[in-house]
Design a protein around this motif. Structure first.
Motif, PDB file in Angstrom:
ATOM      1  N   HIS A  80       0.806  -1.222   0.000  1.00 16.80           N
ATOM      2  CA  HIS A  80       0.000   0.000   0.000  1.00 16.80           C
ATOM      3  C   HIS A  80       0.839   1.271   0.000  1.00 16.80           C
ATOM      4  O   HIS A  80       0.305   2.375   0.124  1.00 16.80           O
ATOM      5  N   GLY A  81       2.134   1.137  -0.156  1.00 23.05           N
ATOM      6  CA  GLY A  81       2.995   2.314  -0.219  1.00 23.05           C
ATOM      7  C   GLY A  81       3.029   3.116   1.069  1.00 23.05           C
ATOM      8  O   GLY A  81       3.145   4.344   1.039  1.00 23.05           O
ATOM      9  N   ILE A  82       2.959   2.441   2.206  1.00 25.37           N
ATOM     10  CA  ILE A  82       2.960   3.110   3.514  1.00 25.37           C
ATOM     11  C   ILE A  82       4.399   3.240   4.008  1.00 25.37           C
ATOM     12  O   ILE A  82       5.184   2.292   3.940  1.00 25.37           O
ATOM     13  N   GLY A  83       4.729   4.402   4.518  1.00 30.80           N
ATOM     14  CA  GLY A  83       6.085   4.661   4.988  1.00 30.80           C
ATOM     15  C   GLY A  83       6.495   3.710   6.107  1.00 30.80           C
ATOM     16  O   GLY A  83       5.779   3.562   7.097  1.00 30.80           O
ATOM     17  N   HIS A  84       7.646   3.079   5.941  1.00 27.64           N
ATOM     18  CA  HIS A  84       8.191   2.196   6.969  1.00 27.64           C
ATOM     19  C   HIS A  84       9.663   1.972   6.659  1.00 27.64           C
ATOM     20  O   HIS A  84      10.126   2.246   5.553  1.00 27.64           O
ATOM     21  N   ARG A  85      10.393   1.475   7.634  1.00 24.66           N
ATOM     22  CA  ARG A  85      11.810   1.180   7.400  1.00 24.66           C
ATOM     23  C   ARG A  85      12.292   0.145   8.414  1.00 24.66           C
ATOM     24  O   ARG A  85      11.988   0.251   9.603  1.00 24.66           O
ATOM     25  N   LYS A  86      13.016  -0.850   7.934  1.00 25.26           N
ATOM     26  CA  LYS A  86      13.670  -1.793   8.838  1.00 25.26           C
ATOM     27  C   LYS A  86      14.950  -1.159   9.355  1.00 25.26           C
ATOM     28  O   LYS A  86      16.004  -1.246   8.727  1.00 25.26           O
ATOM     29  N   THR A  87      14.848  -0.542  10.493  1.00 29.90           N
ATOM     30  CA  THR A  87      15.996   0.148  11.076  1.00 29.90           C
ATOM     31  C   THR A  87      16.923  -0.803  11.810  1.00 29.90           C
ATOM     32  O   THR A  87      18.110  -0.522  11.983  1.00 29.90           O
ATOM     33  N   GLY A  88      16.371  -1.929  12.275  1.00 29.93           N
ATOM     34  CA  GLY A  88      17.109  -2.765  13.199  1.00 29.93           C
ATOM     35  C   GLY A  88      17.074  -2.178  14.599  1.00 29.93           C
ATOM     36  O   GLY A  88      16.765  -1.000  14.800  1.00 29.93           O
ATOM     37  N   LYS A  89      17.383  -3.016  15.567  1.00 34.39           N
ATOM     38  CA  LYS A  89      17.356  -2.584  16.969  1.00 34.39           C
ATOM     39  C   LYS A  89      18.506  -3.213  17.737  1.00 34.39           C
ATOM     40  O   LYS A  89      18.787  -4.405  17.608  1.00 34.39           O
ATOM     41  N   TRP A  90      19.173  -2.398  18.547  1.00 30.38           N
ATOM     42  CA  TRP A  90      20.218  -2.856  19.450  1.00 30.38           C
ATOM     43  C   TRP A  90      19.649  -2.931  20.862  1.00 30.38           C
ATOM     44  O   TRP A  90      19.019  -1.985  21.332  1.00 30.38           O
ATOM     45  N   ILE A  91      19.900  -4.044  21.549  1.00 31.41           N
ATOM     46  CA  ILE A  91      19.606  -4.170  22.972  1.00 31.41           C
ATOM     47  C   ILE A  91      20.949  -4.244  23.686  1.00 31.41           C
ATOM     48  O   ILE A  91      21.719  -5.186  23.482  1.00 31.41           O
ATOM     49  N   VAL A  92      21.241  -3.225  24.497  1.00 32.29           N
ATOM     50  CA  VAL A  92      22.568  -3.094  25.077  1.00 32.29           C
ATOM     51  C   VAL A  92      22.536  -3.416  26.561  1.00 32.29           C
ATOM     52  O   VAL A  92      21.540  -3.170  27.250  1.00 32.29           O
ATOM     53  N   ALA A  93      23.644  -3.956  27.063  1.00 35.29           N
ATOM     54  CA  ALA A  93      23.721  -4.357  28.468  1.00 35.29           C
ATOM     55  C   ALA A  93      25.117  -4.098  29.008  1.00 35.29           C
ATOM     56  O   ALA A  93      26.115  -4.247  28.300  1.00 35.29           O
ATOM     57  N   GLY A  94      25.152  -3.711  30.274  1.00 34.09           N
ATOM     58  CA  GLY A  94      26.420  -3.520  30.968  1.00 34.09           C
ATOM     59  C   GLY A  94      26.317  -4.043  32.384  1.00 34.09           C
ATOM     60  O   GLY A  94      25.316  -3.812  33.072  1.00 34.09           O
ATOM     61  N   GLY A  95      27.306  -4.778  32.839  1.00 29.07           N
ATOM     62  CA  GLY A  95      27.261  -5.361  34.175  1.00 29.07           C
ATOM     63  C   GLY A  95      26.641  -6.745  34.155  1.00 29.07           C
ATOM     64  O   GLY A  95      25.860  -7.089  33.263  1.00 29.07           O
ATOM     65  N   GLN A  96      26.987  -7.545  35.173  1.00 27.75           N
ATOM     66  CA  GLN A  96      26.599  -8.946  35.184  1.00 27.75           C
ATOM     67  C   GLN A  96      25.092  -9.146  35.206  1.00 27.75           C
ATOM     68  O   GLN A  96      24.556 -10.002  34.497  1.00 27.75           O
ATOM     69  N   ALA A  97      24.378  -8.358  35.997  1.00 28.78           N
ATOM     70  CA  ALA A  97      22.931  -8.537  36.103  1.00 28.78           C
ATOM     71  C   ALA A  97      22.244  -8.288  34.764  1.00 28.78           C
ATOM     72  O   ALA A  97      21.367  -9.052  34.348  1.00 28.78           O
ATOM     73  N   GLN A  98      22.659  -7.235  34.066  1.00 28.18           N
ATOM     74  CA  GLN A  98      22.063  -6.948  32.766  1.00 28.18           C
ATOM     75  C   GLN A  98      22.468  -7.983  31.721  1.00 28.18           C
ATOM     76  O   GLN A  98      21.669  -8.328  30.843  1.00 28.18           O
ATOM     77  N   LEU A  99      23.698  -8.476  31.807  1.00 31.64           N
ATOM     78  CA  LEU A  99      24.136  -9.487  30.846  1.00 31.64           C
ATOM     79  C   LEU A  99      23.322 -10.764  30.987  1.00 31.64           C
ATOM     80  O   LEU A  99      22.991 -11.416  29.983  1.00 31.64           O
ATOM     81  N   GLU A 100      22.971 -11.127  32.208  1.00 29.45           N
ATOM     82  CA  GLU A 100      22.137 -12.312  32.406  1.00 29.45           C
ATOM     83  C   GLU A 100      20.765 -12.115  31.766  1.00 29.45           C
ATOM     84  O   GLU A 100      20.213 -13.028  31.138  1.00 29.45           O
ATOM     85  N   LYS A 101      20.206 -10.916  31.918  1.00 30.25           N
ATOM     86  CA  LYS A 101      18.920 -10.623  31.277  1.00 30.25           C
ATOM     87  C   LYS A 101      19.053 -10.649  29.756  1.00 30.25           C
ATOM     88  O   LYS A 101      18.159 -11.134  29.047  1.00 30.25           O
ATOM     89  N   LEU A 102      20.174 -10.145  29.247  1.00 26.82           N
ATOM     90  CA  LEU A 102      20.400 -10.134  27.808  1.00 26.82           C
ATOM     91  C   LEU A 102      20.452 -11.549  27.253  1.00 26.82           C
ATOM     92  O   LEU A 102      19.872 -11.847  26.199  1.00 26.82           O
ATOM     93  N   PRO A 246      17.792  -0.414  26.216  1.00 26.32           N
ATOM     94  CA  PRO A 246      18.441  -1.124  27.314  1.00 26.32           C
ATOM     95  C   PRO A 246      17.718  -2.450  27.540  1.00 26.32           C
ATOM     96  O   PRO A 246      16.719  -2.741  26.883  1.00 26.32           O
ATOM     97  N   VAL A 247      18.198  -3.266  28.469  1.00 25.13           N
ATOM     98  CA  VAL A 247      17.438  -4.467  28.813  1.00 25.13           C
ATOM     99  C   VAL A 247      16.132  -4.029  29.478  1.00 25.13           C
ATOM    100  O   VAL A 247      16.056  -2.964  30.082  1.00 25.13           O
ATOM    101  N   PRO A 248      15.062  -4.826  29.351  1.00 28.44           N
ATOM    102  CA  PRO A 248      13.753  -4.396  29.860  1.00 28.44           C
ATOM    103  C   PRO A 248      13.744  -4.177  31.368  1.00 28.44           C
ATOM    104  O   PRO A 248      14.525  -4.780  32.117  1.00 28.44           O
ATOM    105  N   GLU A 249      12.813  -3.316  31.801  1.00 28.28           N
ATOM    106  CA  GLU A 249      12.570  -3.104  33.224  1.00 28.28           C
ATOM    107  C   GLU A 249      11.144  -3.513  33.525  1.00 28.28           C
ATOM    108  O   GLU A 249      10.351  -3.777  32.623  1.00 28.28           O
TER     109      GLU A 249
END
Length: 366
Positions: A80-102, A246-249
């Motif tokens: 239908h010619g609707i504006g969109h774009r596959k931008t991609g997404k980064w989920i970033v993590a720092g520290g052990q607790a966030q890495l486990e969630k990642l 970031p990792v989810p909250e």
């Protein structure tokens, strides 16, 4: 008294998707919208992200409908010619607790059949200069979309198949008797309407409408909580061409960076549990946003954060309730034929909208 075959209550993206599909099957369809225009509720208050389907348990409706809906929505936009774009997404993590969630996110995405790339700190520094993180996941299937354009196309198809949108038509209550549903419509021209089939896609009002529906057992209707999330736009230039999360909250996906189709950045949403519907944005929350963002982007200029808008998630569990799924409550759940209540339709509702429409129309099949 007016009579019709099918009524869809609510003209957000999910309501329009359902109405369009029913009309394309040859049904007589009326869409009743409380507001002055379509898509002015929650459908105009989100991040306009096409989600890949990473986070949700593999046996959940959110997982299956998000993955299915993503394919359908990308195809729909191309056709239908609707504006969109596959931008991609980064989920970033720092520290052990966030890495486990990642790592848990990566495992869940694999279960859901969603492609992800695991990226270490060296590649991350090259791909996202200025971002501080130990590790990241990259989702190539995540994108952004013109949600208003999607709804406009759905409405055009609905009307081309004989369907009709009526605004300023709030449905105040419903009663089921036998094979008919009687609706009381308020607004500028109060009236009663009889329909053979009804789909309750009223967004924030869906649970209240279902709870007061006469002829349906009240015990099957869940309680609703409200989680407000505000967005701040970021004026001027920035270094990003992909989304950064970031990792989810608890209660949401964390304060993340999204882009519109013009490339402007915005941050949000946060999570604030509220008692009543309130879309206000407190400018003083900019400081809390800045603190959260600087954990992964130290170069943020807080003075460029400007209040944008707020959305509200209709949650089916409170702050300590954990994961809750979409509810597409039809006859098998409440025992009333020809009636479907769409409850707890929050993110990824936009992405899943066309897949939700498939499920609802299947439930309403003769």
């Amino acid at each position: 008294m007016f009579q019709t075959d099918t009524v869809v209550i609510g003209a957000g993206v999910v309501g329009l998707a359902v109405a369009r599909r029913l009309a394309m099957q040859g049904r007589e369809v009326l869409v009743l919208e409380a507001g002055a225009h379509f898509g002015e509720g929650l459908s105009s208050r989100n991040s306009e992200v096409i989600h890949a389907g990473l986070y949700y348990p593999e046996d959940s409706l959110k997982a299956s409908l998000c993955v299915r809906g993503r394919h359908l929505l990308y195809d729909y936009c191309r056709q239908h010619g609707i504006g969109h774009r596959k931008t991609g997404k980064w989920i970033v993590a720092g520290g052990q607790a966030q890495l486990e969630k990642l790592h848990a996110i990566a495992a869940q995405a694999q279960c859901n059949g969603v492609p992800l790339e695991r990226v270490g700190s060296r590649v991350l520094r090259e791909s996202l200069p200025g971002v501080t993180a130990d590790e990241a996941l990259y989702s190539p299937e995540t994108g952004i979309v013109d949600s208003h354009g999607v709804m406009l196309a759905m409405l055009a198809e609905l009307e081309s198949c004989g369907g009709q949108l009526i605004c300023h038509a709030p449905v105040e209550r419903g009663v089921t008797s036998g094979a008919q549903h009687r609706l009381w419509i308020g607004g500028q021209a109060p009236c009663e309407l009889l329909a053979r089939r009804v789909v309750n896609a009223a967004g924030l009002g869906a649970v209240a409408l279902a709870k007061g529906w006469e002829g349906m057992p009240e015990y099957v209707t869940p309680r609703q909580w409200l989680a407000r999330g505000v967005y701040f736009s970021y004026s001027g230039r920035h270094p990003f061409s992909s989304l950064v999360y970031p990792v989810p909250e608890r209660g949401g996906l964390g304060v993340h960076l999204t882009l519109d189709l013009a490339g402007q950045a915005r941050f949000g949403p946060d999570v604030e549990w509220i008692e009543g519907i309130d879309f206000s944005v407190d400018p003083d929350r900019a400081g809390l946003f800045a603190d959260s963002i600087r954990r992964w982007w130290p170069g943020l200029d807080e003075t460029r954060l400007q209040p944008a808008y707020a959305g509200i998630r209709p949650k089916l569990a409170g702050p300590d309730g954990g994961f809750t799924d979409f509810r597409l409550d039809g006859e098998s759940e409440h025992g009333v034929p020809g009636l479907v209540h769409l409850l707890g339709i929050e993110s990824p509702g936009l992405t899943a909208s066309l897949a939700i429409a498939e499920e609802v129309t299947a439930q309403l099949g003769d």
